[in-house]
Design an enzyme around this catalytic site. Structure first.
Site: not given
Lengths: 311, 311
Positions: B60, B174
């Site tokens: 967004f 990660k």
């Protein structure tokens, strides 16, 4: 392979190994290659050897070296797989330095070059040929490469670092940090807190290594002997387990050792004490708030909640 | 605080927050301070602000920046708490760079300085005031110190690094490594293997960051945003959980997202794909064997056992 002679099920352990090709006491369930011969006499075992692999509990190392001394070849080099470091009144002592000083007779005649191996290496997982890594620290590139050739394998990957002290300090201090991880588990603080304490522990391991061995490298802590072994020890590992039980059961350490470890000794508690005394003597307690807090919770009755407040 | 307006239990979420002082949809059970006011109009929310804290799902961000643009003050600076990076046909794009390029109108008139915050920061553990750390990456020391002053607290410790890209690359990659940890868990290979894969993952995260952002620092990976967040994500974390289930249940990703995540999307799978396509275009697959293997297990039917063989 020198083996401390003991009687197991009425038979000498060396005989069992040499006939059944299995160490039924210390690594039951795994066949050893037939070319591994157990020898009870250490002088006979080391005679003519060009590479010595040291893998014994560290309290026996001085005495063994004294016995071996007369039989060591001048072309010999060594590698220590012993986890842990020793301490005396002047500070930390590397196992490789103890071996070197015990064997050098005199130093001009024989100066045995030493490497050190450490990593996330739980023995029975290695024996089961599950993938792992390890780290070899070397002083001379040539020795490091020789040792890599001897140990490296698809399922046992060797990383090399020119940092003999860094490798050994990691192997010893991770047990102290694992006590902190166990205290944290007892508090049920969740994942954020546990990984924060492990990270702070890793930084203090690094700081300690740098303080006492100026040639230690930052990169060593990114190797298997550093971050990976720390993770393994803080999630599995007997130090973590006993530290959690120390808080939840309120039993003293020696009782936990008997109940949970079958009488084996914890390395983390001894090292925590040695580290604390060394830092105190050197007026450096403030530089290592996490390790000091672990010591105080373990031995001075400090409330466990301080684990996150005193850092 | 701008809040995307939605209707919860028949009432506007902003009204619920402003009367009950609780975000009953996204952080139920925790009272917000009364001086936090939810504002549904983004232009009104940012008007006159001197510090903007960006914390929205990353898809967004462009559209929101376009809406905010006209109301941004010239003295404004920003910090992104958004985990993840974006990719386009030319490679990785940092969220902070997207924000800067969308808001700069033209660049000579307004060049909003951006920091990035990331760490082992599971939201409800923070809300419960359990101890954790975080990392703020800054470009200018002054901005970093200002942000530290705003966020730092005894239970939420801020570490500062002059490394905006490093902090954000850690937060995104990660999740890819956590998929590998989940695959490893499904194989039941034990602790040695899992921590070895996490370590190798950490090294590849570092290598990727260095490849695309030359000013990235080695030390950033020792901060909370690096090693600590990796540990948290590889032990807890939805990417790990779904990756384990992907192997054990053989269900496709979108089904696992529905069943295990209530329809929320996994970030690790999207990022694994973007990383793979970027590396392929740049002829760099060989430098990142672990991340490539994770992609291939996730999307090309590579047997999961290759997780340890292809690195």
């Amino acid at each position: 392979m020198w083996v401390y002679e003991e009687v197991v099920n009425g038979q000498k352990l060396t005989e069992i190994i040499n006939t059944q090709h299995e160490n039924i006491k210390y690594l039951p369930g795994y066949k050893l290659p037939e070319n591994i011969v157990a020898v009870p006499d250490i002088v006979e075992a080391v005679k003519g050897a060009t590479v010595l692999v040291f893998v014994v509990p560290h309290q026996f190392i001085r005495n063994l070296c004294k016995q071996m001394k007369s039989a060591i070849s001048k072309r010999c080099r060594g590698i220590s797989l012993i986890k842990g470091i020793d301490f005396n009144e002047s500070g930390p002592l590397l196992i490789t330095d103890i071996i070197k000083s015990e064997l050098n007779i005199p130093i001009s005649e024989l100066n045995i070059p030493m490497c050190a191996l450490s990593g996330a290496n739980i023995a029975n997982e290695i024996a089961a040929e599950k993938f792992c890594e390890t780290t070899i620290g070397y002083e001379n590139q040539e020795d490091g490469e020789l040792m890599k050739e001897l140990f490296h394998d698809d399922m046992f990957r060797v990383g090399l670092v020119k940092d003999v002290p860094g490798v050994q300090v990691c192997g010893a201090l991770k047990n102290v940090i694992a006590l902190g991880a166990g205290f944290c588990d007892a508090l049920e603080m969740g994942n954020n807190t546990k990984s924060a304490l492990m990270r702070i522990g890793l930084i203090e391991m690094q700081r300690f290594a740098k303080k006492y061995y100026s040639n230690v490298k930052l990169e060593t802590f990114m190797e298997s002997c550093g971050v990976a072994d720390l993770i393994t020890t803080c999630y599995g590992g007997r130090n973590r387990k006993c530290a959690e039980a120390f808080i939840t059961t309120k039993k003293p350490w020696h009782v936990l050792e008997e109940e949970l470890l079958n009488g084996q000794k914890l390395q983390g508690t001894t090292t925590a004490k040695d580290v604390y005394l060394t830092l105190k003597k050197d007026n450096a307690l403030e530089e290592f708030p996490h390790m000091v807090t672990i010591y105080r919770i373990a031995f001075e009755g400090l409330p466990v909640e301080r684990i996150v407040l005193d850092i």
